[in-house]
Enzyme design. Sequence first.
Site, PDB file in Angstrom:
ATOM      1  N   LYS A  49       0.836  -1.301  -0.070  1.00  0.00           N
ATOM      2  CA  LYS A  49       0.072   0.133  -0.063  1.00  0.00           C
ATOM      3  C   LYS A  49       0.834   1.234   0.089  1.00  0.00           C
ATOM      4  CE  LYS A  49      -3.754  -0.584   2.522  1.00  0.00           C
ATOM      5  NZ  LYS A  49      -4.372  -0.735   3.769  1.00  0.00           N
ATOM      6  N   ARG A  53      -3.077   3.016   8.385  1.00  0.00           N
ATOM      7  CA  ARG A  53      -3.439   1.861   7.685  1.00  0.00           C
ATOM      8  C   ARG A  53      -2.280   0.856   7.742  1.00  0.00           C
ATOM      9  NH1 ARG A  53      -4.865   4.785   1.849  1.00  0.00           N
ATOM     10  NH2 ARG A  53      -6.006   2.754   1.662  1.00  0.00           N
ATOM     11  N   ARG A 110       4.201 -49.829 -18.794  1.00  0.00           N
ATOM     12  CA  ARG A 110       4.870 -50.469 -17.453  1.00  0.00           C
ATOM     13  C   ARG A 110       4.397 -51.673 -17.398  1.00  0.00           C
ATOM     14  NH1 ARG A 110       3.825 -47.842 -11.724  1.00  0.00           N
ATOM     15  NH2 ARG A 110       1.726 -48.996 -12.249  1.00  0.00           N
ATOM     16  N   GLU A 118      12.475 -45.566  -8.983  1.00  0.00           N
ATOM     17  CA  GLU A 118      11.756 -45.382  -7.936  1.00  0.00           C
ATOM     18  C   GLU A 118      11.995 -45.976  -6.686  1.00  0.00           C
ATOM     19  OE1 GLU A 118       7.669 -46.864  -8.954  1.00  0.00           O
ATOM     20  OE2 GLU A 118       8.743 -48.574 -10.036  1.00  0.00           O
ATOM     21  N   GLY A 139       9.615 -42.464 -10.974  1.00  0.00           N
ATOM     22  CA  GLY A 139       8.461 -42.698 -10.487  1.00  0.00           C
ATOM     23  C   GLY A 139       8.225 -42.172  -8.982  1.00  0.00           C
ATOM     24  N   THR A 140       8.018 -40.982  -8.993  1.00  0.00           N
ATOM     25  CA  THR A 140       8.199 -39.916  -7.669  1.00  0.00           C
ATOM     26  C   THR A 140       7.178 -40.485  -6.614  1.00  0.00           C
ATOM     27  OG1 THR A 140       7.410 -38.580  -8.925  1.00  0.00           O
ATOM     28  CG2 THR A 140       9.684 -38.224  -8.540  1.00  0.00           C
ATOM     29  N   ASN A 141       6.154 -41.239  -6.808  1.00  0.00           N
ATOM     30  CA  ASN A 141       5.318 -41.474  -5.930  1.00  0.00           C
ATOM     31  C   ASN A 141       5.920 -42.584  -4.856  1.00  0.00           C
ATOM     32  OD1 ASN A 141       3.474 -40.005  -7.120  1.00  0.00           O
ATOM     33  ND2 ASN A 141       2.489 -41.626  -7.918  1.00  0.00           N
ATOM     34  N   ASP A 142       6.462 -43.634  -5.714  1.00  0.00           N
ATOM     35  CA  ASP A 142       7.266 -44.585  -4.826  1.00  0.00           C
ATOM     36  C   ASP A 142       8.556 -44.240  -4.293  1.00  0.00           C
ATOM     37  OD1 ASP A 142       5.607 -47.221  -4.315  1.00  0.00           O
ATOM     38  OD2 ASP A 142       5.723 -47.202  -6.738  1.00  0.00           O
ATOM     39  N   HIS A 146      -5.404 -43.381  -3.799  1.00  0.00           N
ATOM     40  CA  HIS A 146      -6.050 -43.814  -4.987  1.00  0.00           C
ATOM     41  C   HIS A 146      -7.148 -43.157  -5.498  1.00  0.00           C
ATOM     42  CE1 HIS A 146      -8.884 -46.847  -7.254  1.00  0.00           C
ATOM     43  NE2 HIS A 146      -7.546 -47.228  -7.542  1.00  0.00           N
ATOM     44  N   CYS A 199       7.420 -39.704 -14.123  1.00  0.00           N
ATOM     45  CA  CYS A 199       5.828 -40.233 -14.540  1.00  0.00           C
ATOM     46  C   CYS A 199       4.819 -40.144 -13.156  1.00  0.00           C
ATOM     47  CB  CYS A 199       5.767 -41.626 -15.235  1.00  0.00           C
ATOM     48  SG  CYS A 199       6.579 -42.752 -14.237  1.00  0.00           S
ATOM     49  N   SER A 207      12.599 -43.251 -16.239  1.00  0.00           N
ATOM     50  CA  SER A 207      11.606 -42.468 -15.820  1.00  0.00           C
ATOM     51  C   SER A 207      11.358 -42.591 -14.154  1.00  0.00           C
ATOM     52  CB  SER A 207      10.177 -43.023 -16.388  1.00  0.00           C
ATOM     53  OG  SER A 207       9.280 -42.213 -16.093  1.00  0.00           O
ATOM     54  N   MET A 218      -5.852  -7.290   8.455  1.00  0.00           N
ATOM     55  CA  MET A 218      -5.170  -6.494   9.375  1.00  0.00           C
ATOM     56  C   MET A 218      -6.022  -5.236   9.698  1.00  0.00           C
ATOM     57  SD  MET A 218      -1.097  -6.823   8.816  1.00  0.00           S
ATOM     58  CE  MET A 218      -1.391  -6.339   7.140  1.00  0.00           C
ATOM     59  N   GLY A 274      -8.283  -7.791   4.294  1.00  0.00           N
ATOM     60  CA  GLY A 274      -9.263  -8.217   5.578  1.00  0.00           C
ATOM     61  C   GLY A 274      -8.385  -8.516   6.742  1.00  0.00           C
ATOM     62  N   ARG A 315      -0.390 -47.758 -17.313  1.00  0.00           N
ATOM     63  CA  ARG A 315      -0.308 -48.618 -16.082  1.00  0.00           C
ATOM     64  C   ARG A 315      -1.366 -49.792 -16.675  1.00  0.00           C
ATOM     65  NH1 ARG A 315      -1.644 -43.949 -13.633  1.00  0.00           N
ATOM     66  NH2 ARG A 315      -0.243 -43.105 -11.982  1.00  0.00           N
ATOM     67  N   ARG A 361      -3.462  -1.570  -6.366  1.00  0.00           N
ATOM     68  CA  ARG A 361      -2.447  -2.837  -6.411  1.00  0.00           C
ATOM     69  C   ARG A 361      -3.130  -3.741  -7.531  1.00  0.00           C
ATOM     70  NH1 ARG A 361      -5.627  -4.723  -0.837  1.00  0.00           N
ATOM     71  NH2 ARG A 361      -7.647  -5.170  -2.023  1.00  0.00           N
ATOM     72  N   TYR A 387      11.567 -34.883 -20.063  1.00  0.00           N
ATOM     73  CA  TYR A 387       9.751 -34.789 -20.444  1.00  0.00           C
ATOM     74  C   TYR A 387       9.114 -34.771 -18.897  1.00  0.00           C
ATOM     75  CZ  TYR A 387       9.250 -39.832 -20.122  1.00  0.00           C
ATOM     76  OH  TYR A 387       9.390 -41.081 -20.095  1.00  0.00           O
TER      77      TYR A 387
HETATM   78  P1  ADP Z   1      -7.740  -2.218   3.351  1.00  0.00           P
HETATM   79  O1  ADP Z   1      -6.160  -2.906   3.410  1.00  0.00           O
HETATM   80  O2  ADP Z   1      -8.461  -3.150   4.322  1.00  0.00           O
HETATM   81  O3  ADP Z   1      -8.158  -1.784   2.170  1.00  0.00           O
HETATM   82  P2  ADP Z   1      -7.434   0.617   4.042  1.00  0.00           P
HETATM   83  O4  ADP Z   1      -6.386   0.940   4.728  1.00  0.00           O
HETATM   84  O5  ADP Z   1      -7.149   0.552   2.681  1.00  0.00           O
HETATM   85  O6  ADP Z   1      -7.719  -1.065   4.568  1.00  0.00           O
HETATM   86  O7  ADP Z   1      -8.422   1.518   4.523  1.00  0.00           O
HETATM   87  C1  ADP Z   1      -9.886   1.067   4.965  1.00  0.00           C
HETATM   88  C2  ADP Z   1     -10.947   1.808   4.177  1.00  0.00           C
HETATM   89  O8  ADP Z   1     -10.709   3.069   4.603  1.00  0.00           O
HETATM   90  C3  ADP Z   1     -10.838   1.863   2.822  1.00  0.00           C
HETATM   91  O9  ADP Z   1     -11.914   1.854   2.039  1.00  0.00           O
HETATM   92  C4  ADP Z   1      -9.943   3.064   2.269  1.00  0.00           C
HETATM   93  O10 ADP Z   1     -10.247   3.791   1.091  1.00  0.00           O
HETATM   94  C5  ADP Z   1     -10.522   4.213   3.540  1.00  0.00           C
HETATM   95  N1  ADP Z   1      -9.472   5.138   3.674  1.00  0.00           N
HETATM   96  C6  ADP Z   1      -8.203   4.770   4.377  1.00  0.00           C
HETATM   97  N2  ADP Z   1      -7.497   5.931   4.259  1.00  0.00           N
HETATM   98  C7  ADP Z   1      -8.241   7.053   4.185  1.00  0.00           C
HETATM   99  C8  ADP Z   1      -8.112   8.307   4.184  1.00  0.00           C
HETATM  100  N3  ADP Z   1      -7.035   8.865   4.501  1.00  0.00           N
HETATM  101  N4  ADP Z   1      -9.291   9.314   3.749  1.00  0.00           N
HETATM  102  C9  ADP Z   1     -10.357   8.536   3.306  1.00  0.00           C
HETATM  103  N5  ADP Z   1     -10.637   7.127   3.455  1.00  0.00           N
HETATM  104  C10 ADP Z   1      -9.536   6.409   3.790  1.00  0.00           C
HETATM  105 MG    MG Z   2      -7.928  -0.839   1.134  1.00  0.00          MG
HETATM  106 MG    MG Z   3       5.702 -47.239  -8.411  1.00  0.00          MG
END
Ligand code: ADP
Ligand code: MG
Ligand code: MG
Length: 919
Positions: A27, A97, A658, A787, A808-811, A482, A873, A806, A108, A106, A604, A347, A893
């Site tokens: 970020k 953030r 085989r 193998e 035979g990596t299972n065995d 199996h 194989c 060849s 952290m 989601g 086989r 991102r 191969y």
């Molecule tokens: P996550 O990684 O879970 O998306 P973020 O750090 O991006 O968490 O932030 C959570 C929410 O808060 C996001 O919707 C983001 O756009 C919003 N947000 C974060 N910082 C600001 C800011 N400085 N101004 C307005 N909205 C923000």
């Molecule tokens: Mg975000």
């Molecule tokens: Mg075998």
Amino acid sequence: MSTKYVYYFGGTSSDGRSDMKNLLGGKGANLAEMCNIGLPVPAGFTITTEVCTYFYDNNRQYPETLRAQIVEALKKTEEEMGAKFGDPENPLLVSCRSGARVSMPGMMDTVLNIGLNEQTLKGLIKKTGNERFAWDSYRRFVQMYGDVVLGMKPQTKEDEDPFELLLHKMKKKKGVHLDNELDTDDLKKLVKQFKKAVLERTGKDFPDDPMEQMLEAVGAVFQSWGNDRAVVYRRQYNYPHTWGTAANICSMVFGNMGDDCATGVAFTRDPATGEKVFYGEYLINAQGEDVVAGIRTPNKIAELKIAMPEVYQQLDDIRNKLEKHYRDVQDIEFTVQKGKLWMLQTRNGKRTGFAGVRFAVDMVHEGLISKEEAISAGRIPPDDLNQLLQPIFDPEAKRKAVEEGRLLAVGINAGPGAATGKIKFYADDAEAYVNSFSRDANGKLPEDAQVVLVRQETSPEDIRGMQVATGILTAFGGASSHAALVSRQMGKVCIVGCGELKIDYKKRTVTAGGKTLKEGDWIAIDGFSGEVMEGKVATKPSEVVQVLISKTMKPEESKVYQQFAELMSWADDVRKLKVRTNADQPDQAAAAIAFGAEGIGLCRTEHMFFDHILPMREMILSSNTEQRKAALEKLLEFQRSDFAGIFRAMKGKPVTIRTLDPPLHEFLPTLDQKDKQKEVAKMIGVSPKSIEKRIKELHELNPMLGFRGCRLGNVFPEITEMQARAIIEAACDVAKEGIAVEPEIMIPLVGFLPELKAQVKLVHAIAEKVFAEKGTKVKYLVGTMIELPRACVAAAEIATEAEFFSFGTNDLTQTTLGISRDDYGSFIRHYIENDLVKKDPFQVIDFDGVGALMKLGVEKGRSVKHDLKIGICGEHGGEPDSVKFCHRIGLNYVSCSPFRVPIARLAAAQAVLEEKNKK
Ligand code: ADP
Ligand code: MG
Ligand code: MG
């Protein structure tokens, strides 16, 4: 100079760059980069991941120089934004953030609106002239800070968030549904109640000092790196716990100041289908998480064009600029404050396999990326191709099923795809049931004919039941049990090792997740995720399979197919490894060729025998050579025609066959199957008693290490002779039809040179005989499977007799690690969850152990024959990381199940690119 812990971003220049993700987190690095390319980002600064690791190493303390660096960066931020943090007249608010090197959605925490107290609140009101907005922000801040920093967030599902409770009460009292229907007075009251709750819960007043608020929030973000969710997530994706997260302090911009404000999230292209459309949602007059939280139903991004045309135009330009700059699809967050657009995040967007392929192919055509980039692992993890091959659940339908509490259990996802069917507990029941339906004009069975075979485990005897089943679900067994092996080879959806299933064969019920399902009830299994669901869930067929295999679609009708084919052709241009398939039957071979297989790496023969189990039993149970030869005579005919069918399907491509391998007892009736014993007895013309006796004689405590592989052919040469004859006769016959043949006869489980030598001699003798009888000759090779560890160590000797190797990596994995692939289910999860092994060694080659032996085998073998053809194989031959390993140690191969052929092709190409990049 002391370490730089704080990196400023804002205006059009920043201390950081997008390639500094390790230090600044994804970020932070991208906020900096967006400033650098002139996009509007609210100014701020990133506190590095090094501070996080310091924090954990030093008893949750910050480095000494941190505060001074923060103060300095804050000053720059204030100048850029024209407001002051903590200033009662013109206050600047910030967010804190989280942001690790890789996105962990989601996992952290983030705190918004930091810097508010009774004084700055007044400033905010004066500055904006919007009292309600200011109080709304304060209300949100106290709640978020209380949850995240003061630890008032509920810890379990039963606990309630004290703030949500108060909010709910207030709404009820006022008779409103939505947060934004509360007026300023309500919000004022709520803030008071919230603060009281804080005092009651923590024994301390809610903090007023903005700097304290900020530093405590940074600590909380660091702490969230260590929370359970985040730890589990990292384990799942193999991210080290030592990375740490960065903390980003970012000036607040407000999407909740009125109807000329908005907040939204979007992808620059559709991340599900890959289509080049702007894809996202926004809400007018809302802040931060509101869009995702589902408090109000958001609008489609296209509607922004009408609601805020200028902003939309600007956003669309940014969308193009970002894609050009990052050369990949972006996942963005934005906020509109009083008509001004601000970018809050970008991102690389997570995508489905479908979208991954489409993005890559489209971007090559748009001139954005090269073909080599298109096929790189970063863009398309080879396993993602699975999604293009297997039927999948309609995501909506699946989400609904889970919401309705129909998720019963989760097992090991062994065969990808989606299957819905009626429960059958016995293979022969399944077979009889499915065969009772007739096919329509297109060869399709009705929906009611879909079956999911639910078993403790499967055995070779279940093969035909498995063949008719849409999906296979077992309570025991691992990823190369199996059931898993056969399913993948057949391209069946399969979940194994689902320990929560309690199967009662007598009552014909299965119990899981507190529910009991009967035979004939509908069940749905997701072979991508391992989820088992009660009832039906709608599926979608794969277009690629429709074009290539069932031919129910023409190439020009399927965009997905066309893009898949184009991408695969780029991979084929690059790769050096050949890709073969493991196939036992002509139709499997044909499917594999359609997927691009260049030969059969493992046929086989014992699977063929299962179609002729009676003469096979006769052969095993014979007590003398004569009886055995009589039985073999019958088998010869079947085998010859099976092999001929395969040679025809392969049209001159190499076919490695085989000789008989598995423990013989697998073919026999068990001691309590009296009727089956009688059947064989009658066939051979002996008493049932003597059959029982023979079964007891053949019983082995440890069949995997028992009378199998070339040991059979050495003790009973007539078995090898029959097989060699069947192969060579079939080859001659097919050659006479004018079809080229390239048979490779493979002797299994060789440890000692003389074992191989004797078998090779047998095969050559028979071949000469057949050539004389038929008056024709074909070229053929005799080689061996490697193998056993001894075979790797003694590979130089063995190579004197072998025309190819060849692995035979299972065995080889079983015998090297001393882990039985059929029994490791009881402990392997513990091993993986506690980091005792990195990966399941039956899924990914254990590079340092098994892999080292393979390397040794290659070196020793080629020290004798420098151009010795060597392949793999085992099941690993279709696993991307293992394929790449095979490339590195110089194999010719890999061979894998038909549905993994495209995956291996792509992985083989990536192996070449990765090698090139290293140099
Ligand atoms: P996550 O990684 O879970 O998306 P973020 O750090 O991006 O968490 O932030 C959570 C929410 O808060 C996001 O919707 C983001 O756009 C919003 N947000 C974060 N910082 C600001 C800011 N400085 N101004 C307005 N909205 C923000
Ligand atoms: Mg975000
Ligand atoms: Mg075998």
